[in-house]
Design a protein around this motif. Sequence first.
Motif, PDB file in Angstrom:
ATOM      1  N   HIS A 131       0.860  -1.181   0.000  1.00  0.00           N
ATOM      2  CA  HIS A 131       0.000   0.000   0.000  1.00  0.00           C
ATOM      3  C   HIS A 131       0.892   1.225   0.000  1.00  0.00           C
ATOM      4  N   VAL A 132       0.437   2.279  -0.673  1.00  0.00           N
ATOM      5  CA  VAL A 132       1.239   3.476  -0.818  1.00  0.00           C
ATOM      6  C   VAL A 132       1.533   4.135   0.524  1.00  0.00           C
ATOM      7  N   ASN A 133       0.723   3.857   1.541  1.00  0.00           N
ATOM      8  CA  ASN A 133       0.923   4.475   2.850  1.00  0.00           C
ATOM      9  C   ASN A 133       1.468   3.506   3.889  1.00  0.00           C
ATOM     10  N   LEU A 134       2.077   2.428   3.439  1.00  0.00           N
ATOM     11  CA  LEU A 134       2.744   1.476   4.323  1.00  0.00           C
ATOM     12  C   LEU A 134       4.167   1.283   3.849  1.00  0.00           C
ATOM     13  N   VAL A 135       5.115   1.276   4.790  1.00  0.00           N
ATOM     14  CA  VAL A 135       6.519   1.089   4.431  1.00  0.00           C
ATOM     15  C   VAL A 135       6.691  -0.298   3.823  1.00  0.00           C
TER      16      VAL A 135
ATOM     17  N   ALA B 270      -2.042  13.432   8.052  1.00  0.00           N
ATOM     18  CA  ALA B 270      -3.158  12.806   8.759  1.00  0.00           C
ATOM     19  C   ALA B 270      -3.927  11.853   7.847  1.00  0.00           C
ATOM     20  N   LEU B 271      -4.170  12.272   6.606  1.00  0.00           N
ATOM     21  CA  LEU B 271      -4.916  11.436   5.668  1.00  0.00           C
ATOM     22  C   LEU B 271      -4.103  10.213   5.267  1.00  0.00           C
ATOM     23  N   GLY B 272      -2.817  10.390   4.986  1.00  0.00           N
ATOM     24  CA  GLY B 272      -1.985   9.255   4.598  1.00  0.00           C
ATOM     25  C   GLY B 272      -1.894   8.213   5.690  1.00  0.00           C
ATOM     26  N   ALA B 273      -1.709   8.654   6.942  1.00  0.00           N
ATOM     27  CA  ALA B 273      -1.651   7.701   8.048  1.00  0.00           C
ATOM     28  C   ALA B 273      -2.983   6.983   8.212  1.00  0.00           C
ATOM     29  N   ALA B 274      -4.088   7.708   8.053  1.00  0.00           N
ATOM     30  CA  ALA B 274      -5.411   7.089   8.176  1.00  0.00           C
ATOM     31  C   ALA B 274      -5.630   6.051   7.082  1.00  0.00           C
ATOM     32  N   ARG B 275      -5.199   6.355   5.874  1.00  0.00           N
ATOM     33  CA  ARG B 275      -5.356   5.388   4.784  1.00  0.00           C
ATOM     34  C   ARG B 275      -4.549   4.125   5.052  1.00  0.00           C
ATOM     35  N   GLY B 276      -3.334   4.289   5.559  1.00  0.00           N
ATOM     36  CA  GLY B 276      -2.507   3.123   5.861  1.00  0.00           C
ATOM     37  C   GLY B 276      -3.143   2.239   6.917  1.00  0.00           C
ATOM     38  N   LEU B 277      -3.648   2.834   7.983  1.00  0.00           N
ATOM     39  CA  LEU B 277      -4.301   2.053   9.035  1.00  0.00           C
ATOM     40  C   LEU B 277      -5.585   1.401   8.530  1.00  0.00           C
ATOM     41  N   ALA B 278      -6.343   2.131   7.724  1.00  0.00           N
ATOM     42  CA  ALA B 278      -7.583   1.567   7.175  1.00  0.00           C
ATOM     43  C   ALA B 278      -7.278   0.332   6.340  1.00  0.00           C
ATOM     44  N   TYR B 279      -6.183   0.381   5.586  1.00  0.00           N
ATOM     45  CA  TYR B 279      -5.806  -0.786   4.776  1.00  0.00           C
ATOM     46  C   TYR B 279      -5.419  -1.970   5.671  1.00  0.00           C
ATOM     47  N   LEU B 280      -4.682  -1.696   6.747  1.00  0.00           N
ATOM     48  CA  LEU B 280      -4.307  -2.772   7.666  1.00  0.00           C
ATOM     49  C   LEU B 280      -5.540  -3.415   8.290  1.00  0.00           C
TER      50      LEU B 280
ATOM     51  N   HIS C 228      -2.246  -2.654  14.531  1.00  0.00           N
ATOM     52  CA  HIS C 228      -0.884  -2.152  14.665  1.00  0.00           C
ATOM     53  C   HIS C 228      -0.397  -2.220  16.106  1.00  0.00           C
ATOM     54  N   CYS C 229      -1.215  -1.766  17.037  1.00  0.00           N
ATOM     55  CA  CYS C 229      -0.942  -1.819  18.478  1.00  0.00           C
ATOM     56  C   CYS C 229       0.077  -0.800  18.969  1.00  0.00           C
ATOM     57  N   ASP C 230       0.687  -0.030  18.099  1.00  0.00           N
ATOM     58  CA  ASP C 230       1.656   0.967  18.572  1.00  0.00           C
ATOM     59  C   ASP C 230       1.665   2.171  17.637  1.00  0.00           C
ATOM     60  N   VAL C 231       0.489   2.739  17.403  1.00  0.00           N
ATOM     61  CA  VAL C 231       0.378   3.910  16.536  1.00  0.00           C
ATOM     62  C   VAL C 231       0.861   5.134  17.303  1.00  0.00           C
ATOM     63  N   LYS C 232       1.870   5.796  16.776  1.00  0.00           N
ATOM     64  CA  LYS C 232       2.455   6.982  17.404  1.00  0.00           C
ATOM     65  C   LYS C 232       3.277   7.706  16.345  1.00  0.00           C
ATOM     66  N   PRO C 233       3.650   8.960  16.575  1.00  0.00           N
ATOM     67  CA  PRO C 233       4.403   9.712  15.557  1.00  0.00           C
ATOM     68  C   PRO C 233       5.718   9.049  15.168  1.00  0.00           C
ATOM     69  N   GLU C 234       6.338   8.310  16.092  1.00  0.00           N
ATOM     70  CA  GLU C 234       7.608   7.645  15.766  1.00  0.00           C
ATOM     71  C   GLU C 234       7.427   6.561  14.713  1.00  0.00           C
ATOM     72  N   ASN C 235       6.221   6.028  14.565  1.00  0.00           N
ATOM     73  CA  ASN C 235       5.960   4.974  13.589  1.00  0.00           C
ATOM     74  C   ASN C 235       5.248   5.490  12.342  1.00  0.00           C
ATOM     75  N   ILE C 236       5.210   6.805  12.182  1.00  0.00           N
ATOM     76  CA  ILE C 236       4.703   7.415  10.951  1.00  0.00           C
ATOM     77  C   ILE C 236       5.891   8.084  10.282  1.00  0.00           C
ATOM     78  N   LEU C 237       6.293   7.576   9.127  1.00  0.00           N
ATOM     79  CA  LEU C 237       7.506   8.027   8.460  1.00  0.00           C
ATOM     80  C   LEU C 237       7.178   8.906   7.259  1.00  0.00           C
TER      81      LEU C 237
END
Length: 848
Positions: free
Chosen positions: A546-550, A594-604, A614-623
Amino acid sequence: MGRPPVFPFYLFILCTLFSPSPALAGPISVPSIPINFTASYLQFIDNSGAFLASENSSFQARITNSKPESRSLYFVIIHVASHTIVWSANRNRHISQSSQLRLTAQGLTLYNDSTHPIWSTPPNPTPVSSMHLLESGNLLLLDSTNNILWQSFDSPTDLLVSGQTLPAGKSLVASSGDDGELSQGSYRLVVGDDDAVLQWNGMVYWKLSMDENTFRDTSLPVDFLMFNATGLFLMGGNGQKIVMKRIIKGNSQGLAFAKLDYKGLLSVVSFDSIDRSSNQVMDGPSDRCQIPMICKKLDVCSSGGSCRCAPGFHNDPRMNNGDCIPTDTSLVFPDSCNNHTDFKYLSLRNELDYFSNDFTDPVIRGVNISLCQSLCSKNCSCLGVFFSQRFGSCYMITDYLGSMKSGSGDRVGYVKMVAVGVPNSDVKDKPGFPTIVAVLLPSSVVLAIAVVVLVCLRRRFSRSKQDDEEMDLVSIPGLPVRIDYAELAEATENFKNQIGSGGFGTVYKGTLLDGSEVAVKKITCLGSQGKREFLTEIAVIGKIHHVNLVRLRGFCAHGPQKLLVYEYMMRGSLDRTLFQGDTVLDWKERCEIALGAARGLAYLHSGCEHKIIHCDVKPENILLHHKSQVKISDFGLSKLLTPEQSGLFTTLRGTRGYLAPEWLTSSAITDKSDVYSYGMVLLEIIRGSKNSTTRSNSSAAALSPCPSTWDSAGQQRVYFPLLALEMHVEGNYLELVDPRLAGQVRSHEVEKMVRIALCCVHEDPNLRPTMTNVVGMLEGVVPLVEPRLKSLNFLRFYGRRFAESSTMSEGTQPNQLMLYRQPTSSTSSTASYNSFSYVSSQQVSGPR
């Protein structure tokens, strides 16, 4: 002035049938025709072959050509204003101007010049009474009680109209070319049990789930694809549940077409009936080079859309089709393998790849290139192979060979050729035991040779046993590229260049042999998990794109060492840019993050085959990467959930400040726990600072409603989520914006983000929106939800305890944090707010 008398329809039919001149002049506006009707192009030539129109004349039934210059005629339904053919009956067998279409009690039948039927509707036990064309473009055959006996929507060709469905197992088939012929081509849109896919000659080259704006809601089997002006929807549960959806923004009204064109591109086009203009609002795949024949055979498609022959091939001006041929004139493509036993394999550059490699598993793993090519030589339908040197994976191209695309450098392609004039050879070198040649030698020499041979054979059998064990481990389908530990150690300068650490291990920056930069994570928290269990989980993660997942580029399992290799994100994590960076993120970029992170989580949560929390959503895990790319990292390393497991997962992991209240109780952990964490991150994006922060004395006057404390330096410690709640109640949203953006943001823009964030942090998980709905609200296609104040009251106690713990921390244990304990079913919500416990930050956060 009164309306003129209407000419009776039955008189129209009589005049048509018995008139000396069968041509009919004037516009067609008849929406229904009774049986015993015959039409031909010549009969309705003055109306471009049209003999039936929908009620408002938006659609017409015609016998016509698809292009003015074409002499091939078809029975079609056409959208008049856009000149779009939405359905055709005889696309593979065109007719002439005198060919007839007859409507009888048995149905519709189309005849050629020789009066032989070439197409007809299926037989019905009930006699047909009339034919009707709806304003939707659907052609119906009705019985005497107006029951539908047949409809064109059930037999789509290459296009869907708004309101049309495509059942699972059915497909759209593109036309073969843009020359006016409607005959079926090689591209198909097929609705499967869990996705809608594009195929070329039966090979998948794109999935609807790959679109960054597509989200999965459930894992139910798909019943049908529904298309309307708002998007594409895969429906399950007897058509009552949305399995997957691709929302089309800004197109909630009007007519739309979803068409698979002759080039293999699925496009959704909206049509404005007022100004009669068309607007393309979606296409797939977005990367045109993923289309198998976007260029010609053995051409290489570049990102700019240009095509050139692959290395070792060139265009011959004497060739009419323009296909690439070998530069070495002694090599030709084999016509079959019955006449050849000695094949040559022409190598392509390792930065090239083939579309099907991303959608098929290797035919075999853990082999060398010689064995891979040998398998191709024995297969008459094999046209070439791609081989992964690192992993020993062999991919075979069979039956059809299309154009090439740029690759990652992990696979090398070889095209199967045969040398001109080379005689067949029945003897070939075959791998196996060494051939023993009898020679006359002294006995001592013979004994020495025998010892050497036995030692070599023993080593060979030992290696073979190890290889078998390794093959058993790596036979798990879907594994990403395997990279040697020595290469990763060299790439990271023996793991010296540390760039971060997290709950699952330490991250190092590295440069692989191909020059690409990567982030290498040493996993340290999987305990006694075995290699097979590790590989099984990595296989699942490796399939997630997904475009919003590493992106996971590869892995290494070297003894106890377990490492993951990710793409490198040059701008680092969000916390560095948001909290520590010299450059201030503007409001637009914060919204995009905000939108990119939301799309990535929605895909997961809803777009994967296995739901992942994910269990550990935080700014350190948004690249962050260049051009505002946003990608979530560290996904999938927590427990992977099946639907049966989702209610049983209670392992405590996460980071304090982002943990949902249910983490501290026996409540089940679901995807709504990630939603809570995302809401906390969204508040930090709005403010540009941590939710638990300090403010100077001069700027603290407005914070009186918020429980706080003062430190010795005159700073007021503030719990920002509570401040956001108070300012939401007052409607004072600009107070919440990062002060560095003063005057750059409008109040309603902040209100939208704050309302979404507060909805995400509801105490009751059932009141939190799904991440798919969060994406919809951020995009503006889903209405904003009003936060429930009753389910946000716990923030007041969080804020109060935060203030109290800040005071206590000066003389007590600094590693402890006051956290709220959720009430049990036997206690009231109000009483439970006074029930708190000290929880160690190590307990809350897990390994850090």
